[in-house]
Scaffold this motif. Sequence first.
Motif, PDB file in Angstrom:
ATOM      1  N   ASN A  34      57.882  43.768  27.444  1.00  0.00           N
ATOM      2  CA  ASN A  34      57.387  43.337  28.743  1.00  0.00           C
ATOM      3  C   ASN A  34      55.925  43.735  28.933  1.00  0.00           C
ATOM      4  O   ASN A  34      55.092  42.927  29.359  1.00  0.00           O
ATOM      5  CB  ASN A  34      58.255  43.957  29.835  1.00  0.00           C
ATOM      6  CG  ASN A  34      57.860  43.523  31.227  1.00  0.00           C
ATOM      7  OD1 ASN A  34      58.087  42.389  31.619  1.00  0.00           O
ATOM      8  ND2 ASN A  34      57.255  44.430  31.979  1.00  0.00           N
ATOM      9  N   GLN A  35      55.596  44.970  28.578  1.00  0.00           N
ATOM     10  CA  GLN A  35      54.215  45.440  28.732  1.00  0.00           C
ATOM     11  C   GLN A  35      53.256  44.673  27.831  1.00  0.00           C
ATOM     12  O   GLN A  35      52.149  44.315  28.245  1.00  0.00           O
ATOM     13  CB  GLN A  35      54.147  46.937  28.412  1.00  0.00           C
ATOM     14  CG  GLN A  35      54.858  47.809  29.438  1.00  0.00           C
ATOM     15  CD  GLN A  35      54.753  49.276  29.092  1.00  0.00           C
ATOM     16  OE1 GLN A  35      53.669  49.792  28.883  1.00  0.00           O
ATOM     17  NE2 GLN A  35      55.884  49.949  29.019  1.00  0.00           N
ATOM     18  N   CYS A  66      61.982  44.759  33.861  1.00  0.00           N
ATOM     19  CA  CYS A  66      61.246  43.842  32.984  1.00  0.00           C
ATOM     20  C   CYS A  66      61.190  42.424  33.554  1.00  0.00           C
ATOM     21  O   CYS A  66      61.671  41.476  32.912  1.00  0.00           O
ATOM     22  CB  CYS A  66      61.885  43.819  31.597  1.00  0.00           C
ATOM     23  SG  CYS A  66      62.247  45.426  30.891  1.00  0.00           S
ATOM     24  N   SER A 118      61.379  46.957  27.677  1.00  0.00           N
ATOM     25  CA  SER A 118      60.311  47.462  28.538  1.00  0.00           C
ATOM     26  C   SER A 118      58.969  47.393  27.830  1.00  0.00           C
ATOM     27  O   SER A 118      57.949  47.008  28.419  1.00  0.00           O
ATOM     28  CB  SER A 118      60.622  48.901  28.952  1.00  0.00           C
ATOM     29  OG  SER A 118      59.532  49.477  29.635  1.00  0.00           O
TER      30      SER A 118
END
Length: 681
Positions: free
Chosen positions: A673-674, A643, A670
Amino acid sequence: MNGLWRHPLFGLGLLIRLVLIFGVAPIAVSEWYGPFLEASVSRPILDPWSLWVSLDGSLLAFPYGYAMWLTFLPLTTLFSLLNLPVQYAYELTLLSVDFLLLLVLQRLLPGQKHILLVGYWLSPIVILASYGLGLNDIVPVLFLTIAVYFLRQTRLPLSGFFCVCAVSAKLSMLIAMPFFAVYLINNKSLRTRLPGFSAGLLTGLLIFGFPFAFSQSALLMLFGNPEMGKVLQLSISFAQANTVYVVPLLYLLMLYLAWNVRRQNFDLFLATTGISFLMIVLLTPASPGWFVWCLPFLILLQSGLASAVLGLAFSWLYAFTTLLVTPFHFSASNTFELADFLPLSQVEISQVTSLLLTAMLAVGLVLSLRTWRYSVRQNDFFRRSRTPFVIGLAGDSGAGKDTFADSLTGLFGDHSVVKLSGDDYHLWDRHKPMWQVMTHLNPMANDLEAYSNNLLALIDGKSIQSRHYNHGTGKMSRPLKVKSNDFIIASGLHSLSLPIIRDNCNLRIYLDIDESLRRHFKLKRDVKDRGHSIETVLASLEKREHDAEQFIRKQADHADLILSLQPVHALTLEDLDREGPVKLKLVATTKQGFNELSIHRVLVGVCGLHVDINIAKDQAEAEITIEGEPGSEDIEMAAKILCPNVIEFLDIEPDWQEGVTGVMQLVALSHINQVLVKRTV
């Protein structure tokens, strides 16, 4: 550093410096700095400015503080004892400072030796100003760059101390101090460490500031320096002799723009500070040494080939302009002026100089605009943090919503997170008779309208008034003021039940849990922590089953991420008094992309976990089963690999958990982060 030492460009830059040190005799050194330093070591005294004034020395000789004097003192003393020219002590001190500045820049910009060698070490700005003209602006710039380095390392007492060193070496470094303050105040994770920075400032003031302030001669030399008035020369006059000073106006505007950035990171701090230095240098009849102030920022803010080319063009335009207008002294009778070797009249030389200055101003302004555009307006951190990031967290009673919300808060820090709990929106206290016919799981027993309205207000940056439900007493508190923040965690039984809530969540998480495990956790929590009887808790579970099926579990259909906790060994749940944690495995189901290959590689390679992945045929959903007990250090290392775009948003000391809670942190991070990456697309 070995790569820099051995590079031919480093040798070339060093050779040029040595030739100038032993071949040029700068008038500033021979008439001002050298005699002042020589006098201060010939008759040692803690107030060399008073000594100099008593000797009828020029007030222009050394308008600097103790940090500057102490920098030159060691070599000056040594050369005086050896009866060697003080000029060389002065110049070799500059060389030492120059080399140290290169080292600090390498720490701030690792792996970029070509940028450092071409952009800094071979820059004509440093070479001409320091070794051709003997100006000492590189000394305060070194102290300021060290302060920036320690700021980057969050070693704030040292950063504050070297800020004072920079100002003591040259008062003009005060320009940067408000930007340090704005960065520390607007970066919430650093705000709590302001006392450490202040302690460093105070220590520096006690050592360098107060002794200087009690020397009348030192203050006379400092404030009698005509260089200080240059920032007021660009002005606009109005009727009745009113004048607006352009440079201070632009500086205050730049400071306001920096303050207006709601949350800053290190790159934004560099950009706003660097632009301010560059604008001041461009818009004043600056001394050639002033251009050194902005050089480290130009190096650190390079964002590609175009900015590198512009930086080189700016440096060489500076070189040609300086060579045309400034004489270089090889001795008292031997002076070099480039204009003497050009087949041009004095008028034509003046026109060429004006054209070069115009070109340098144009390139400098383009650099400023480009820095603002790419380092501020298109800064990923700036764009991602302009609006709060909202996490909707739903699940059945006893699913671990509060525990998971607390674990996420531990990553981002209390200073950056506001939690909106659905429990605070129950319509009645626990002892009201309505609970005899209705459970908390029924949406009608909760003020979801107020819940959604308050969530929207927080997203809009507004404060709200909200009560808090006390699980111990079963009563609501008086309304409390809750401020918006960078991360909003909206958790509760019904956090994903209404479309208006779901649509305003950046990430929707549903906490599922094995029913026997949920029963085990709820019994331990309500019996051990909240003081209920086992019979009461079991009756409540039975009573709520219908509502859970009808109102709660359906929310999983709207979640981007479903985190399901399951026991590894179901038999361990039968003993409520069993000490020690229950061994768990996590089944994570995602509907928005999971980077399954990356997370598989990290969980297995870094954390040493057993991982199984199942991906639907249409690629719309992925399920990953994770089993194992990783340590918090492994989770932290995995997060930094998996991340990178969200690391800047974490607290400076994030609270990484071990075991399955740490894995849940990693999986959720995660997804965050996206989503943050998508904000900049």
